[in-house]
Design a protein around this motif. Structure first.
Motif, PDB file in Angstrom:
ATOM      1  N   GLY A 265    -120.112  28.963 -51.606  1.00  0.00           N
ATOM      2  CA  GLY A 265    -118.839  28.555 -52.204  1.00  0.00           C
ATOM      3  C   GLY A 265    -118.053  27.728 -51.218  1.00  0.00           C
ATOM      4  O   GLY A 265    -118.151  27.920 -50.001  1.00  0.00           O
TER       5      GLY A 265
ATOM      6  N   PHE B 170    -119.362  25.681 -56.231  1.00  0.00           N
ATOM      7  CA  PHE B 170    -120.220  26.846 -56.085  1.00  0.00           C
ATOM      8  C   PHE B 170    -121.672  26.408 -56.217  1.00  0.00           C
ATOM      9  O   PHE B 170    -121.996  25.517 -57.002  1.00  0.00           O
ATOM     10  CB  PHE B 170    -119.931  27.878 -57.201  1.00  0.00           C
ATOM     11  CG  PHE B 170    -118.567  28.462 -57.119  1.00  0.00           C
ATOM     12  CD1 PHE B 170    -118.276  29.422 -56.147  1.00  0.00           C
ATOM     13  CD2 PHE B 170    -117.561  28.043 -57.972  1.00  0.00           C
ATOM     14  CE1 PHE B 170    -117.002  29.963 -56.054  1.00  0.00           C
ATOM     15  CE2 PHE B 170    -116.288  28.575 -57.884  1.00  0.00           C
ATOM     16  CZ  PHE B 170    -116.001  29.529 -56.918  1.00  0.00           C
TER      17      PHE B 170
ATOM     18  N   ASN C  56    -126.864  24.327 -52.277  1.00  0.00           N
ATOM     19  CA  ASN C  56    -126.038  25.108 -51.366  1.00  0.00           C
ATOM     20  C   ASN C  56    -125.689  24.401 -50.055  1.00  0.00           C
ATOM     21  O   ASN C  56    -124.623  24.649 -49.489  1.00  0.00           O
ATOM     22  CB  ASN C  56    -126.752  26.420 -51.038  1.00  0.00           C
ATOM     23  CG  ASN C  56    -126.858  27.315 -52.249  1.00  0.00           C
ATOM     24  OD1 ASN C  56    -125.847  27.788 -52.758  1.00  0.00           O
ATOM     25  ND2 ASN C  56    -128.072  27.513 -52.744  1.00  0.00           N
TER      26      ASN C  56
END
Lengths: 280, 280, 280
Positions: free
Chosen positions: A180, A159, A82
């Motif tokens: 995202g 993502f 992430n």
């Protein structure tokens, strides 16, 4: 190596800031084609008492057809999947654009973390683990800290999803993170949402935010907004807003002019910096 | 540089282990053909507070027809002549295969040791000295720590003999060490015997042991046995047995798979490790 | 890198001395022709707790047609303009040939100093500044430390002049320094005079001295004399004399034999050293 020099305004006073660093990049390849290596900076030998010579800073890795395994001061699987919002300024101005990941910082000397990465096409899977036992006074049986995550990265969007868990005697914490990112012309937009659930004496924490980087040739402009919400047993206990804006101008040859402004509930005043960053 | 990554079993729990290090090797030659140089690792700048910049870690040397003189964190003459048993494992598992030498570790910052080596044919003579005064609170008159040793190394066998002495106010300690090593086909066998005599409040210590390394091409197998006997005024006060066995498999290019097991009266449990060692 | 090995006589006892160091020199150039870089030593990462990675040791710089700006552990403008007397010995023997400059050592981690230099013909102007606030507990409004200086350097002579000021809450100190240097055949003579005026609880200090270096080919001989006079409210409170003499013989290839003797009122005994210095 890298360096920087400039000024920081801490809301009260203007001060100089500078640094110089050197990184060692070690690489090799076995007869069967496995690649291996190590990376650490000179200052990794004493900053915060962690040292690359004892596994608490820098990292080593081995990489082949079955993926890449790293050990040392690694990021958690969820952090690898992430990442963080776009940052601003010469010094990072507190790096509040970075998300707090539950299991990225349990390493210490003689107690390194391990991270496994495997990529197939546009998808990369991550798994990380470390043993929290020795440094945190827990017994040796039930003290692991782990994370899994995945990232799908196409040419114009990506993502990520990750899960982290700390399960040691009397403590049971976990954190989900989803992110995202998309590129629209010269602008890249990124959003991250993270939910940390603490069964115990600490607050639950929700983090979310959005950032934009606009690439106008030699000049880049970045901005981010991040909000952290704290609650205990379902009752709100507070929140904190942070926004930042910054610009960078590439002077060529490894020199970049950079400046930024950050206003955060975590700081008493709006802070700013400006200067030149170097890469060598 | 070098590095390693793997697992250690401490008798109770399995944990990751890793490290990365870089060594600086400095060399030069004077107009008259004397060679000189220095060697230290990055982590020699802070490990245990000793630093190469102050003589407490790493070493410098000058070398010519009259022998080689080194200063810094040197081994004693007796340690140079006799060395240690073959070690096992990825991490050394406590390095109990290493003999304790009386005068190898008196150096500190601003108080380096000196080692002189002279080789003629198969024979090398060693002499080492350092001044224990400043760090140990003794007065400046009678505080030297010294050692002499010799080693005869032919193609298939070697013998070593060394003597060490600490003679400071109120303390009078000395240690004899003798060693022999022979290569028989693919096997190398080494034996060391050491006798430390303390006139004073500490135990006398006898150390002795045997090790074998069998070189089967890419794979090496090593094993050692060491016994330490403690006595005070001629009365036994205890002893400690240690054995270890290990194997190494060369992956080529500087990567080696290594593992070992050590069982010692000094440890509560049998310990083991396994992983990959790198040289860059 | 550099190194040295030898003996020091501290007036009471002869001891070994050695060290090895490595310096990183980083350089780059922007597209418009500005040069930039950084310099620090490996031991700059922990000596005295100051580190190049946080601006408290080493320095970075940027340089172009408008002069050179450096940040980090810089010397004050007055120190750059006037410098020190010629030193003696392998180790510097306490470096008492060096003048004490009022504003050279206020840097610390996260609080670097800044130095600006501009050269036109034989004349160089210097200006330096740092913010003493954060580390010395003063408030943020009135806590700067600054210096200006100039140096005129012709082929056979040079003159320097510098002023330094510390003006923080309740403290008001300043120091003037003037220096001259001339080369007469193989001899270079240097004289420095410095006057530090303290409005407050500390002594005023006058420093003055003279040094000679005689360059006889491979051999150099140096000598210095320095006197420090202390007074409070116009009343003498003491003084200290120091003299030193030393010689150096170039062995070629970066090795130099060096020795020196220093007799100072600051030391209980006359001290001396001798050994080999290396540059790599």
């Amino acid at each position: 190596g890298d360096g920087r020099m400039g000024m920081v305004y801490d809301g009260d006073d203007l001060q100089f800031t500078s640094r110089a660093r050197v990184k060692f990049t070690l690489t090799g390849e076995s007869d069967s084609g496995l690649s291996f290596g190590g990376e650490f900076r000179v200052d990794h030998e004493d900053e915060d008492g962690s040292s690359a010579s004892r596994g608490g800073a820098g990292h080593v890795y081995i990489s082949g057809a079955y993926g890449k395994l790293s050990m040392g001061d690694i990021d958690s699987a969820s952090e690898k999947a992430n990442g963080d919002l776009h940052g601003v300024g010469l010094t990072g101005l507190g790096d509040i654009n970075e998300f707090v990941y539950l299991t990225s910082d349990f390493e210490s000397n003689d107690n390194p973390g391990a991270l496994y990465e495997y990529t197939t096409g546009a998808f990369t899977a991550y798994a990380s683990m470390m043993d929290a036992g020795d440094d945190y006074g827990f017994d040796g049986d039930n003290d692991t800290v782990w994370s899994i995550g995945g990232k799908y990265a196409a040419s114009n969007y990506a993502f990520g999803l990750g899960y982290e868990a700390v399960d040691v005697d009397g403590f049971d914490l976990n954190q989900w993170t989803i992110s995202g990112e998309g590129t629209f012309g010269q602008a890249t937009v990124k959003a991250i949402y993270s939910d940390m659930d603490n069964d115990g004496v600490f607050d639950d924490v929700k983090q979310y935010g959005l950032s934009v980087m606009y690439d106008a040739g030699a000049t880049d402009v970045s901005a981010f907004y991040k909000k952290d919400e704290y609650s205990f047993a379902g009752v709100d206990t507070g929140d904190a807003d942070t926004w930042g804006i910054g610009a960078a101008y590439d002077l060529g040859g490894g020199a970049t002019l950079k400046g930024g402004i950050v206003d955060s509930d975590y700081n008493a005043d709006t802070i700013a910096d400006f200067g030149v960053a170097f890469t060598f």
